[in-house]
Design an enzyme around this catalytic site. Sequence first.
Site: not given
Lengths: 296, 350
Positions: B286, B186, B250
């Site tokens: 996400k 991430d 995300k």
Amino acid sequence: MSDARLSVLKTYKLYVGGKFPRSESGRVYEVTDVKGDWLANAPLSSRKDARDAVVAARKAFGGWSGATAYNRGQVLYRVAEMLEGRRAQFVHEVAGAEGLSKSKAAAVVDATIDRWVWYAGWTDKIAQVVGGANPVAGPYFNLSSPEPTGVVAVLAPQESSFLGLVSVLAPVVATGNTAVVVASERSPLPALSLAEVLATSDVPGGVVNILSGRTAEIAAPLAAHQDVNAIDLAGADEALAKELETAAADNLKRVVRPQPVDDWSATPGLERLTAFLETKTVWHPTGALGAAGSSY
Amino acid sequence: MLPIVPDGSDSAPGSRGVYSRYARRYARLVTMPTHTPAASPVPDVTASESTLRRFLHGLPGVDAVGLEARAAALGTRSIKTTAKAYALDLAISMVDLTTLEGADTPGKVRALGAKAVRPDPADRTAPATAAVCVYPDMVPVAKEAVAGSGVKVASVATAFPAGRASLAVKLADVREAVAAGADEVDMVIDRGAFLAGKYLKVYEEIAAVKEACGTDARLKVIFETGELSTYDNIRRASWLGMLAGADFIKTSTGKVAVNATPANTLLMLEAVRDFRAQTGIQVGVKPAGGIRTAKDALKFLVLVNETAGADWLDSHWFRFGASSLLNDLLMQRQKLATGRYSGPDYVTVD
């Protein structure tokens, strides 16, 4: 201009988490006096209202149980002060709800306020009465201390809508528990007005949550709720009480069975104060024993 | 091969007008198919700072009121009984169980790993979560904790959460996480560069991190939508991330005041839907941070189904970055199974 004023009708609402929501279900039911004349519409709570009330009560538990007993006493005394200020309103509502004359209703309200003051005084005294130092065979202090049990569901008595309600509610919160109250099904208005008193008298939101509606409908999810620690069945009839006690057994709730009460104004004793207390026992070493075999 | 969508011939449902306008603009930029989709799905767009800027600023503006109204309207769906049971299990299987605290200990990460593998020890029918998400130095511990299960280990990297470090430091961070066995990385984008309009810098950084991830690790690109100020910026960042090779886009780090909201997640879902329609490449979404209740999670799943479609209703394409959400999902699951409201005493404290 007309001389007649438009009447301002009161919308009775629930009291959950320090706020006054309508029932999640949007339902209401008609509340009548003993003669069958309409008094007001009260919210008809659903099981989701009960669930929300438990969440609010759980959230408030840490702060309320952690407050000093003296502070709790002050807050509860403040409630009595506010009740005194709204005496006329409660006399009117109790008279309507229970079919009493004005003077009899006034006597009930006075007794209720006195009851509240009585319990407010107990907050910082109950520990001395039911706790204490235990003599043990060893170099230890052994202390027992009463602790609140947690979230308590209270089914308020059906007949005595105000004095009965306060007689079961005040001991629960005085000892540091938080409460979810199901008001008297037939006459919930004094209970819903009590919420307004609680909201304006330093009682943290969520410590007392008041629901109105069908007792059997709201009590069932409360009795089965895994996050409710105890239940007072004062307002349940025999069949309902049995059913609720069975449901409450699953997570070992403390259960106070309904007992016939002829006169709510009689001195209540400590029974309801101690019903929702757990005894915590602490061992603490007294320190090294001296040559004489005693550390004193 | 890049499909060039002629005006009005797209088969995607809904918003046809906007969509064909989109395609028209795109068709102009994408003049010929590329044979190196691995590098960039649209080399013409990303050829220089100015083409990239022209493309990103040429994206249709976001109707903020309409977006929020649509997100709110989709949040009103009532999901009950069997649909709810399905949705709860799906949501549990989509959770990236996250701990990103300075105070993380190996013990805490191990406990989290155990919970990810078996969220409800009292009910073995509860599915495992998708992944655990930790800082890079905790990856070996997490890897060991979930070994033998299907649970992935995700690691934040690139000087998370601020992203204020040199590219070399960020890449070293990523390589370390990947070498330690992270299945997913991430990364945070350089919001400063993005807001200053240096889109190519952001693009190249994402591309470099993607390269450092290699073929083993999937890359999630965090935009920190709470810091991008406008919906237009979120749409631009989404396209920028996807063009640069993100496997997932995300919303947030969970470290700022505004995290995942239904509106900005809806916007990103629209972006991945349109991106797949244009390029054939599917990208995951996400939302992270601020999703605490099962009710909220179910609302997000409705957004996914109604916007991107059922293809995204899988933990491979949609995740929740959360920690406390899992407990609420489990309590709701217990309620459905037993008919009794559950309480925090019946889930783990983490």
